[in-house]
Scaffold this motif. Structure first.
Motif, PDB file in Angstrom:
ATOM      1  N   ARG A   1       7.383  -7.670   9.910  1.00 55.73           N
ATOM      2  CA  ARG A   1       7.872  -6.769   8.863  1.00 55.73           C
ATOM      3  C   ARG A   1       8.168  -7.539   7.575  1.00 55.73           C
ATOM      4  NH1 ARG A   1       9.679  -1.763   9.802  1.00 55.73           N
ATOM      5  NH2 ARG A   1      11.200  -1.920   8.126  1.00 55.73           N
ATOM      6  N   VAL A   2       7.950  -6.837   6.462  1.00 56.53           N
ATOM      7  CA  VAL A   2       8.365  -7.324   5.151  1.00 56.53           C
ATOM      8  C   VAL A   2       9.048  -6.139   4.479  1.00 56.53           C
ATOM      9  CG1 VAL A   2       7.657  -8.307   2.938  1.00 56.53           C
ATOM     10  CG2 VAL A   2       6.442  -8.965   5.030  1.00 56.53           C
ATOM     11  N   ASP A   3      10.376  -6.068   4.626  1.00 63.86           N
ATOM     12  CA  ASP A   3      11.118  -4.904   4.164  1.00 63.86           C
ATOM     13  C   ASP A   3      11.119  -4.738   2.652  1.00 63.86           C
ATOM     14  OD1 ASP A   3      11.796  -3.889   6.691  1.00 63.86           O
ATOM     15  OD2 ASP A   3      13.500  -5.250   6.843  1.00 63.86           O
ATOM     16  N   ASP A   4      10.895  -5.816   1.891  1.00 63.90           N
ATOM     17  CA  ASP A   4      10.870  -5.669   0.435  1.00 63.90           C
ATOM     18  C   ASP A   4       9.457  -5.453  -0.116  1.00 63.90           C
ATOM     19  OD1 ASP A   4      10.274  -8.322   1.041  1.00 63.90           O
ATOM     20  OD2 ASP A   4      11.614  -9.185  -0.455  1.00 63.90           O
ATOM     21  N   MET A   5       8.498  -5.122   0.745  1.00 65.44           N
ATOM     22  CA  MET A   5       7.164  -4.685   0.340  1.00 65.44           C
ATOM     23  C   MET A   5       7.256  -3.169   0.169  1.00 65.44           C
ATOM     24  SD  MET A   5       3.501  -4.990   2.362  1.00 65.44           S
ATOM     25  CE  MET A   5       4.193  -4.377   3.898  1.00 65.44           C
ATOM     26  N   THR A   6       7.342  -2.715  -1.081  1.00 66.14           N
ATOM     27  CA  THR A   6       7.642  -1.301  -1.320  1.00 66.14           C
ATOM     28  C   THR A   6       6.496  -0.479  -1.880  1.00 66.14           C
ATOM     29  OG1 THR A   6       8.489  -1.804  -3.512  1.00 66.14           O
ATOM     30  CG2 THR A   6      10.090  -1.807  -1.686  1.00 66.14           C
ATOM     31  N   CYS A   7       5.398  -1.124  -2.273  1.00 63.84           N
ATOM     32  CA  CYS A   7       4.314  -0.361  -2.899  1.00 63.84           C
ATOM     33  C   CYS A   7       2.977  -1.060  -2.662  1.00 63.84           C
ATOM     34  CB  CYS A   7       4.576  -0.221  -4.400  1.00 63.84           C
ATOM     35  SG  CYS A   7       4.509  -1.785  -5.301  1.00 63.84           S
ATOM     36  N   GLY A   8       1.920  -0.428  -3.116  1.00 66.14           N
ATOM     37  CA  GLY A   8       0.585  -0.984  -2.975  1.00 66.14           C
ATOM     38  C   GLY A   8       0.408  -2.306  -3.713  1.00 66.14           C
ATOM     39  N   HIS A   9       1.081  -2.453  -4.836  1.00 64.94           N
ATOM     40  CA  HIS A   9       1.009  -3.715  -5.576  1.00 64.94           C
ATOM     41  C   HIS A   9       1.611  -4.845  -4.748  1.00 64.94           C
ATOM     42  CE1 HIS A   9       2.495  -6.752  -8.468  1.00 64.94           C
ATOM     43  NE2 HIS A   9       1.275  -6.601  -8.944  1.00 64.94           N
ATOM     44  N   CYS A  10       2.758  -4.579  -4.136  1.00 66.32           N
ATOM     45  CA  CYS A  10       3.395  -5.575  -3.266  1.00 66.32           C
ATOM     46  C   CYS A  10       2.448  -5.955  -2.126  1.00 66.32           C
ATOM     47  CB  CYS A  10       4.686  -5.025  -2.669  1.00 66.32           C
ATOM     48  SG  CYS A  10       5.973  -4.571  -3.837  1.00 66.32           S
ATOM     49  N   ALA A  11       1.880  -4.943  -1.482  1.00 65.61           N
ATOM     50  CA  ALA A  11       0.970  -5.176  -0.359  1.00 65.61           C
ATOM     51  C   ALA A  11      -0.219  -6.020  -0.796  1.00 65.61           C
ATOM     52  CB  ALA A  11       0.504  -3.846   0.227  1.00 65.61           C
ATOM     53  N   GLY A  12      -0.784  -5.713  -1.961  1.00 64.15           N
ATOM     54  CA  GLY A  12      -1.921  -6.464  -2.473  1.00 64.15           C
ATOM     55  C   GLY A  12      -1.561  -7.917  -2.765  1.00 64.15           C
ATOM     56  N   THR A  13      -0.367  -8.138  -3.290  1.00 67.11           N
ATOM     57  CA  THR A  13       0.091  -9.497  -3.586  1.00 67.11           C
ATOM     58  C   THR A  13       0.217 -10.311  -2.303  1.00 67.11           C
ATOM     59  OG1 THR A  13       1.260  -8.752  -5.565  1.00 67.11           O
ATOM     60  CG2 THR A  13       1.967 -10.857  -4.613  1.00 67.11           C
ATOM     61  N   ILE A  14       0.811  -9.713  -1.272  1.00 68.33           N
ATOM     62  CA  ILE A  14       0.968 -10.400   0.014  1.00 68.33           C
ATOM     63  C   ILE A  14      -0.395 -10.684   0.642  1.00 68.33           C
ATOM     64  CG2 ILE A  14       1.806 -10.121   2.386  1.00 68.33           C
ATOM     65  CD1 ILE A  14       4.209  -8.547   1.091  1.00 68.33           C
ATOM     66  N   LYS A  15      -1.259  -9.674   0.660  1.00 65.79           N
ATOM     67  CA  LYS A  15      -2.605  -9.816   1.230  1.00 65.79           C
ATOM     68  C   LYS A  15      -3.374 -10.929   0.520  1.00 65.79           C
ATOM     69  CE  LYS A  15      -6.857  -7.077   1.778  1.00 65.79           C
ATOM     70  NZ  LYS A  15      -7.193  -7.316   3.164  1.00 65.79           N
ATOM     71  N   LYS A  16      -3.375 -10.923  -0.797  1.00 62.65           N
ATOM     72  CA  LYS A  16      -4.105 -11.935  -1.563  1.00 62.65           C
ATOM     73  C   LYS A  16      -3.535 -13.329  -1.322  1.00 62.65           C
ATOM     74  CE  LYS A  16      -5.545 -13.190  -6.213  1.00 62.65           C
ATOM     75  NZ  LYS A  16      -5.494 -12.852  -7.636  1.00 62.65           N
ATOM     76  N   ALA A  17      -2.218 -13.451  -1.281  1.00 57.36           N
ATOM     77  CA  ALA A  17      -1.595 -14.768  -1.068  1.00 57.36           C
ATOM     78  C   ALA A  17      -2.006 -15.357   0.274  1.00 57.36           C
ATOM     79  CB  ALA A  17      -0.076 -14.652  -1.154  1.00 57.36           C
ATOM     80  N   ILE A  18      -1.990 -14.536   1.323  1.00 58.03           N
ATOM     81  CA  ILE A  18      -2.339 -15.044   2.658  1.00 58.03           C
ATOM     82  C   ILE A  18      -3.828 -15.335   2.752  1.00 58.03           C
ATOM     83  CG2 ILE A  18      -2.410 -14.512   5.128  1.00 58.03           C
ATOM     84  CD1 ILE A  18       0.146 -12.781   4.642  1.00 58.03           C
ATOM     85  N   GLU A  19      -4.663 -14.395   2.332  1.00 60.92           N
ATOM     86  CA  GLU A  19      -6.107 -14.574   2.475  1.00 60.92           C
ATOM     87  C   GLU A  19      -6.648 -15.697   1.590  1.00 60.92           C
ATOM     88  OE1 GLU A  19      -7.398 -10.132   4.000  1.00 60.92           O
ATOM     89  OE2 GLU A  19      -7.761 -10.636   1.892  1.00 60.92           O
ATOM     90  N   THR A  20      -6.022 -15.942   0.447  1.00 65.29           N
ATOM     91  CA  THR A  20      -6.445 -17.032  -0.427  1.00 65.29           C
ATOM     92  C   THR A  20      -6.044 -18.385   0.153  1.00 65.29           C
ATOM     93  OG1 THR A  20      -6.259 -15.624  -2.378  1.00 65.29           O
ATOM     94  CG2 THR A  20      -6.245 -17.981  -2.763  1.00 65.29           C
ATOM     95  N   THR A  21      -4.842 -18.452   0.706  1.00 67.05           N
ATOM     96  CA  THR A  21      -4.343 -19.707   1.260  1.00 67.05           C
ATOM     97  C   THR A  21      -4.971 -20.016   2.612  1.00 67.05           C
ATOM     98  OG1 THR A  21      -2.249 -19.292   0.140  1.00 67.05           O
ATOM     99  CG2 THR A  21      -2.236 -20.981   1.843  1.00 67.05           C
TER     100      THR A  21
END
Length: 90
Positions: free
Chosen positions: A26-46
């Motif tokens: 869980r990531v409780d402070d992921m509140t919108c699609g922008h947040c989700a995209g930021t998390i997804k990009k950070a993990i997939e890029t790294t």
């Protein structure tokens, strides 16, 4: 963190769920699609070769192709978010 709105912080702790070839948490402070995209990009890029599903409605992030929760947690924190889980015992 996303600047689109004020994020609430939850102190609820739940265990990360190990998968055969990844992890879900869980990531409780992921509140919108922008947040989700930021998390997804950070993990997939790294971590090239991973597949990430980040759902702001359920607050769940699933990472396939890499199961080291500590490394993933560090990436999510670096992106400005707070994974609310510790890895589950095997």
């Amino acid at each position: 963190m996303c600047s689109c709105q004020e994020h609430s912080k939850s102190t609820t702790e739940t265990a990360a769920k190990p998968l055969d070839n990844g992890v879900s948490f869980r990531v409780d402070d992921m509140t919108c699609g922008h947040c989700a995209g930021t998390i997804k990009k950070a993990i997939e890029t790294t971590l090239p070769g991973t597949a990430v599903n980040a759902d702001p409605e359920s607050k769940l992030v699933t990472v396939e192709g890499f199961g080291d929760y500590a490394a993933i947690k560090s990436i999510v924190i670096g992106a400005g978010y707070t994974p609310s889980a510790a890895p589950a015992s095997a």
